[in-house]
Design an enzyme around this catalytic site. Structure first.
Site, mmCIF file in Angstrom:
data_model
loop_
_atom_site.group_PDB
_atom_site.id
_atom_site.type_symbol
_atom_site.label_atom_id
_atom_site.label_comp_id
_atom_site.label_asym_id
_atom_site.label_seq_id
_atom_site.Cartn_x
_atom_site.Cartn_y
_atom_site.Cartn_z
ATOM 1 N N GLY A 115 -6.001 5.194 -0.197
ATOM 2 C CA GLY A 115 -6.237 3.827 -0.633
ATOM 3 C C GLY A 115 -7.645 3.407 -0.253
ATOM 4 O O GLY A 115 -8.083 3.651 0.870
ATOM 5 N N GLU A 138 0.834 -1.207 0.000
ATOM 6 C CA GLU A 138 0.000 0.000 0.000
ATOM 7 C C GLU A 138 0.870 1.258 0.000
ATOM 8 O O GLU A 138 0.536 2.253 -0.646
ATOM 9 C CB GLU A 138 -0.964 0.023 1.180
ATOM 10 C CG GLU A 138 -1.887 1.219 1.111
ATOM 11 C CD GLU A 138 -3.224 1.026 1.804
ATOM 12 O OE1 GLU A 138 -3.966 2.023 1.853
ATOM 13 O OE2 GLU A 138 -3.527 -0.074 2.277
ATOM 14 N N HIS A 182 -0.339 -14.070 -1.016
ATOM 15 C CA HIS A 182 1.006 -14.429 -0.573
ATOM 16 C C HIS A 182 1.367 -15.773 -1.207
ATOM 17 O O HIS A 182 0.628 -16.745 -1.079
ATOM 18 C CB HIS A 182 1.067 -14.523 0.951
ATOM 19 C CG HIS A 182 0.607 -13.271 1.630
ATOM 20 N ND1 HIS A 182 1.316 -12.089 1.563
ATOM 21 C CD2 HIS A 182 -0.505 -13.003 2.355
ATOM 22 C CE1 HIS A 182 0.663 -11.159 2.244
ATOM 23 N NE2 HIS A 182 -0.447 -11.684 2.729
#
Length: 138
Positions: free
Chosen positions: A81, A61, A88
């Site tokens: 955001g 982010e 992952h």
């Protein structure tokens, strides 16, 4: 594009923030990407001794939001955001991870970024998608 000025600005804005706590450092910028690195050590581990997904998400982010900020008038606009998704793929115990943000869409109010996170051996650790909104400063 003054690459060093952009990197210096991004790193300066990280002072006294989560980015400083996580030791995130902006290290490269090109015409279509921004890269930041973060050390992997016990301060960002989860209980199994590997990189915590939340720390990876914070790196993603951070680099995606700063990439958006490069393309706006920061005097009158602000980036926030509004959605982050992350997968992952591999774990990391030590070294550094590198978040590389590449633009998918740059509209007047919505920016969409793909952020790939790699380890020191350039192995893909995580893949992320970040949506930012561009708002007027109040």
């Amino acid at each position: 594009m003054d690459k060093q000025k952009i990197l210096d600005t991004c790193n300066r804005l990280s002072k006294n923030t989560l980015m400083q706590t996580l030791q995130i450092e902006f290290v490269d910028v090109t015409e279509d990407s921004l890269t930041a690195k973060m050390p992997v050590n016990s301060s960002v581990h989860q209980p199994y001794g590997i990189l915590h997904g939340g720390a990876t998400a914070a790196l993603a982010e951070t680099v995606g939001s700063c990439a958006s900020a490069i393309f706006i008038d920061n005097e009158t606009k602000i980036i926030k955001g509004i959605e982050l998704s992350i997968n992952h793929l591999k774990s990391v115990k030590e070294g550094f991870v590198y978040g590389v943000a590449k633009q998918i869409h740059k509209g007047k109010t919505i920016h969409l970024w793909e952020i790939k996170v790699f380890d020191d051996e350039q192995q893909l650790i995580s893949i992320c998608k970040l949506t930012n909104i561009v708002l007027d400063k109040k």
